[in-house]
Design a protein around this motif. Structure first.
Motif, short mmCIF file in Angstrom:
data_model
loop_
_atom_site.label_atom_id
_atom_site.label_comp_id
_atom_site.label_asym_id
_atom_site.label_seq_id
_atom_site.Cartn_x
_atom_site.Cartn_y
_atom_site.Cartn_z
N ALA A 67 0.74 -1.12 0.13
CA ALA A 67 -0.23 0.06 0.10
C ALA A 67 0.81 1.20 -0.17
O ALA A 67 0.54 2.26 -0.55
CB ALA A 67 -0.84 0.16 1.20
N PHE A 71 0.57 4.18 -2.71
CA PHE A 71 0.64 5.73 -2.24
C PHE A 71 1.56 6.59 -2.89
O PHE A 71 1.19 7.61 -3.44
CB PHE A 71 0.93 5.72 -0.81
N TYR A 97 -5.63 0.25 -0.70
CA TYR A 97 -5.13 1.19 -1.65
C TYR A 97 -5.85 2.76 -1.33
O TYR A 97 -5.20 3.50 -1.60
CB TYR A 97 -4.79 1.02 -2.83
N ALA A 100 -5.32 4.25 1.68
CA ALA A 100 -3.94 4.81 1.91
C ALA A 100 -3.79 6.10 1.17
O ALA A 100 -3.39 7.17 1.82
CB ALA A 100 -2.90 3.91 1.26
N LEU A 105 -0.62 6.64 5.55
CA LEU A 105 -0.23 5.43 6.05
C LEU A 105 1.14 6.10 6.92
O LEU A 105 1.64 6.87 6.64
CB LEU A 105 0.40 4.69 4.89
N PHE A 172 -2.37 2.51 10.40
CA PHE A 172 -3.22 3.29 9.55
C PHE A 172 -3.79 4.57 10.47
O PHE A 172 -4.18 4.27 11.50
CB PHE A 172 -4.42 2.52 9.15
#
Length: 306
Positions: A67, A71, A97, A100, A105, A172
């Motif tokens: 991810a 990003f 994704y 993100a 993230l 996250f």
């Protein structure tokens, strides 16, 4: 544009391209792999030659992609699209994704071959369902989003835990480091779950007719690739590899691939139900009337060239 597998995202995105100055950014963790064309429902070469697509065919099957990688790549691509005076249309069903780029993230560790090998060895002895139970004890938020047989995601969640001492879910967060853009959230949903499941079954049959088994055999042509490459864990390919290795007969492999695809769609629908507050939802009958969706986009998008 978010939606579960087989919800018609690709077809609708092409209709939007005909009417709006968009370039399509794939948000699909399977379509990044070169050679995996049929089983990932990748647009064909004619479409890719006519309609700008990004983040498709950017990795070999033995390479990892996270991810965090997405990003970084998406931020670069979207900036370039804006510089050309166009609108990035993000299309896919890999919601990690989407999360993100919308929320940001923490910096996650790179893949560690030694840790992954240790996890794989445990999985061979104990089974992935056992490792999923371990994940449920230490990181229930992540575990509830992952099927007990989803080897790739279980491995990554445990790898992050072992390397950092922190759960994947704790990485996250809503962050000022997220992409500073206005996102117009369009979600495609089926009229009924049963109809979506029927489409999934029919589509897999079509993929087999198109040569999915031969594609699997051609790409995963060594034992190392078939057993250890990240792409070998993708639904559909994973079950056909088991057939090619003699673990299943073909009918069983196809049935298990369809079942895994339906389970994946069920998890996607659950995620959409809990995470898409504020999204504009369109259903099957809306998808067949793209002009209606285009008008909604024009009305709501903050973009002076639409």
């Amino acid at each position: 544009m978010k939606g579960p597998t087989a919800s018609g995202k690709t077809a609708l995105s092409l209709k939007l391209f005909e009417r709006l100055p968009v370039e399509i950014v794939s948000v699909d963790s399977a379509q990044i792999y070169r050679g995996l064309d049929i089983g990932t429902a990748k647009p064909d070469t004619d479409i890719l030659g006519q309609v700008p697509h990004h983040l498709i065919d950017i990795r070999e099957v033995q390479e990892t992609y996270s991810a965090a990688n997405f990003f970084q790549d998406a931020a670069k691509v979207m900036s370039e699209i804006h510089q050309r005076g166009h609108i990035p249309l993000l299309v896919g069903g890999t919601f990690l994704y989407f999360r993100a780029i919308e929320q940001g993230l923490h910096q996650l560790p790179e893949a560690d071959p030694t840790v992954r090998a240790r996890i794989d060895q445990r999985a061979k002895k104990e089974g992935w369902s056992s490792l999923h139970r371990e994940l449920s004890r230490v990181d229930p938020e992540t575990a509830k989003r992952i099927d007990e047989n989803d080897a790739q995601r279980i491995q990554r969640a445990l790898e992050v835990l072992y390397l950092t001492g922190k759960t994947l879910s704790s990485h996250f967060f809503k962050s000022p480091e997220g992409l500073k853009m206005h996102f117009l959230d369009l979600t495609l949903l089926p009229d009924s779950r049963d109809e979506l499941y029927n489409r999934i079954n029919r589509r897999f049959d079509e993929m087999m007719t198109q040569g999915l088994l031969e594609e699997t055999q051609r790409i995963f042509n060594t034992k190392e690739l078939a057993r250890n490459s990240p792409a070998a864990k993708i639904v559909g390919y994973r079950q056909l590899i088991r057939f090619l290795e003699g673990d299943y007969d073909l009918a069983t492999a196809i049935d298990r691939a369809k079942a895994a695809s339906r389970q994946y769609a069920k998890r996607q629908l659950t995620w959409l139900r809990h995470q898409s507050a504020g999204a504009q939802c369109f259903f099957d009958q809306d998808r067949l009337q793209p002009a209606k969706i285009v008008e909604w986009v024009k009305k709501n998008l903050r973009y002076n060239r639409v």
